[in-house]
Design an enzyme around this catalytic site. Sequence first.
Site, PDB file in Angstrom:
ATOM      1  N   TYR A  74      -1.736  -0.290  10.532  1.00 44.75           N
ATOM      2  CA  TYR A  74      -1.988  -0.981   9.253  1.00 44.75           C
ATOM      3  C   TYR A  74      -0.777  -0.782   8.319  1.00 44.75           C
ATOM      4  O   TYR A  74      -0.216  -1.738   7.789  1.00 44.75           O
ATOM      5  CB  TYR A  74      -3.270  -0.436   8.608  1.00 44.75           C
TER       6      TYR A  74
ATOM      7  N   SER B  23       0.833  -1.210   0.000  1.00 52.68           N
ATOM      8  CA  SER B  23       0.000   0.000   0.000  1.00 52.68           C
ATOM      9  C   SER B  23       0.864   1.256   0.000  1.00 52.68           C
ATOM     10  O   SER B  23       1.958   1.271   0.568  1.00 52.68           O
ATOM     11  CB  SER B  23      -0.895  -0.003   1.246  1.00 52.68           C
TER      12      SER B  23
ATOM     13  N   LYS C  66       2.270  -3.413   6.703  1.00 47.65           N
ATOM     14  CA  LYS C  66       2.647  -3.520   5.284  1.00 47.65           C
ATOM     15  C   LYS C  66       4.149  -3.298   5.127  1.00 47.65           C
ATOM     16  O   LYS C  66       4.834  -4.001   4.377  1.00 47.65           O
ATOM     17  CB  LYS C  66       1.875  -2.483   4.446  1.00 47.65           C
TER      18      LYS C  66
HETATM   19  C1  WQD Z   1      -9.318   9.814   0.986  1.00 48.84           C
HETATM   20  C2  WQD Z   1      -9.554  11.316   1.163  1.00 48.84           C
HETATM   21  C3  WQD Z   1      -9.779  11.967   3.465  1.00 48.84           C
HETATM   22  C4  WQD Z   1     -13.559   9.807   4.107  1.00 48.84           C
HETATM   23  C5  WQD Z   1      -6.689   4.847   3.030  1.00 48.84           C
HETATM   24  C6  WQD Z   1      -5.617   3.998   3.623  1.00 48.84           C
HETATM   25  C7  WQD Z   1      -4.770   3.408   2.533  1.00 48.84           C
HETATM   26  C8  WQD Z   1      -5.641   2.683   1.534  1.00 48.84           C
HETATM   27  C9  WQD Z   1      -6.726   3.604   0.994  1.00 48.84           C
HETATM   28  C10 WQD Z   1      -5.640   0.341   2.035  1.00 48.84           C
HETATM   29  C11 WQD Z   1      -8.763  11.901   2.330  1.00 48.84           C
HETATM   30  C12 WQD Z   1     -11.073  12.202   2.710  1.00 48.84           C
HETATM   31  C13 WQD Z   1     -12.401  10.315   3.544  1.00 48.84           C
HETATM   32  C14 WQD Z   1     -14.601  10.684   4.504  1.00 48.84           C
HETATM   33  C15 WQD Z   1     -13.270  12.544   3.745  1.00 48.84           C
HETATM   34  N1  WQD Z   1      -6.239   1.552   2.119  1.00 48.84           N
HETATM   35  N2  WQD Z   1     -12.272  11.659   3.366  1.00 48.84           N
HETATM   36  N3  WQD Z   1     -14.401  12.031   4.306  1.00 48.84           N
HETATM   37  O1  WQD Z   1      -6.911   7.825   3.835  1.00 48.84           O
HETATM   38  O2  WQD Z   1      -6.105   8.216   1.437  1.00 48.84           O
HETATM   39  O3  WQD Z   1      -6.105   5.920   2.351  1.00 48.84           O
HETATM   40  O4  WQD Z   1      -7.459   4.074   2.120  1.00 48.84           O
HETATM   41  O5  WQD Z   1      -4.632   0.042   1.449  1.00 48.84           O
HETATM   42  O6  WQD Z   1      -3.869   2.523   3.112  1.00 48.84           O
HETATM   43  O7  WQD Z   1      -4.782   4.829   4.406  1.00 48.84           O
HETATM   44  O8  WQD Z   1      -8.254   7.015   1.837  1.00 48.84           O
HETATM   45  O9  WQD Z   1     -10.631   7.141   1.270  1.00 48.84           O
HETATM   46  O10 WQD Z   1      -9.969   7.221   3.725  1.00 48.84           O
HETATM   47  O11 WQD Z   1      -9.513   9.185   2.261  1.00 48.84           O
HETATM   48  O12 WQD Z   1     -13.129  13.770   3.573  1.00 48.84           O
HETATM   49  O13 WQD Z   1     -15.674  10.276   5.031  1.00 48.84           O
HETATM   50  O14 WQD Z   1     -10.923  11.529   1.488  1.00 48.84           O
HETATM   51  O15 WQD Z   1      -9.502  13.028   4.371  1.00 48.84           O
HETATM   52  O16 WQD Z   1      -8.387  13.216   1.958  1.00 48.84           O
HETATM   53  P1  WQD Z   1      -6.806   7.363   2.426  1.00 48.84           P
HETATM   54  P2  WQD Z   1      -9.665   7.587   2.317  1.00 48.84           P
END
Ligand code: WQD
Length: 348
Positions: A155, A131, A159
């Site tokens: 997490y 990841s 990885k």
């Molecule tokens: C994306 C953007 C949030 C939810 C995570 C894991 C990573 C991978 C993918 C496994 C950010 C914003 C999110 C919400 C929001 N997973 N957001 N409101 O954090 O980039 O990555 O998922 O491999 O390891 O860390 O993904 O989709 O949670 O967030 O504003 O309800 O959306 O702040 O900018 P992230 P995400």
Amino acid sequence: MKILLTGGAGYIGSHTCIALIEAGFEPVVLDNFSNSNPVVLDRLARILGRQVTLERGDVLDTPWLEQVLRRHRPMGVVHFAGDKAVGESVTNPLKYFHNNIGGAISLLQAMTRVAADGGEMGTPALVFSSSATVYGDPASVPITEDFPRSHTNTYGHTKLVIEDMLEAMQRSAPHWRIGVLRYFNPVGAHPSGLIGEDPNGTPNNLMPYVAQVAVGQRPYLNIYGGDYPTRDGTGVRDYIHVQDLAAGHVAALQRLLDSGRSFTVNLGTGTGSSVLEVVRAFEKASGRAVPYQIVPRRAGDVAECFANPALAKELLGWHAQLSLEDMCIDAWRWQSANPNGYRSDEAA
Ligand code: WQD
């Protein structure tokens, strides 16, 4: 040519299963359904017009895993199995160390024992689902594979440790063929609308949450932070269609089996999209409003994270082809046809 998919009934695994069959491989799905649903196998059969072989069990059961490897003698293994909820990993780190690192150790032990049999199993080929979270808070973007690694949650820590274990395995057994794939933000669904992302409970990730707002299951989206140093103040990520990601796994396996050379590559599009851009794209794709409110930043979030995907293009001849619009259209088709994910079938 059999390929064993640990965690193959999961989101990425199930999409990769279809891509492998379309490429002429014979996948064997191994899953304990602790974080996936058996209904996925029925959906795969409907898409493929044939059954997919299932081995139900836990990667932590090393003797059983060794039996599965001996039974199927796969030419390669793709290791998806593991837990992936960032927030949960911080509140329950032991579960993540046990399941993710323990699971990888068990798989490597079983593969090592079977490799000792010699023959085609003597030169294991392993693709690992890593990841972009191993890059922690990158000093700049786009990110290349030689960027320093760090972790901001357990997490990501698991990885990173598994990547280190694979490096040590490679040094001790140079004949092993190992492909490490660092996913950026997988989203979207198979165009059939029959398989897709099915998070348990409240989605942590943006796209499934947006989809649930659009379908009317949730009143509005909380946007975590509107004051980041980005073009519109909201977080920027590299969203990649799960179909492109699945194709990346096929290309990775083909490279390992053809060239025998190991690699670590980013699987991303190389394009960053902000939260507001995702919201607008989803509204356009679904024809539904996605109300939102901007709230304080989420702990652990970084402002921008997106890939330089050049090395995957060079080594695997792979690049992402689908757009954010495609991702939203396919995610919407899955969400609107399956408002309760796979649970609607369970009731049937
Ligand atoms: C994306 C953007 C949030 C939810 C995570 C894991 C990573 C991978 C993918 C496994 C950010 C914003 C999110 C919400 C929001 N997973 N957001 N409101 O954090 O980039 O990555 O998922 O491999 O390891 O860390 O993904 O989709 O949670 O967030 O504003 O309800 O959306 O702040 O900018 P992230 P995400």
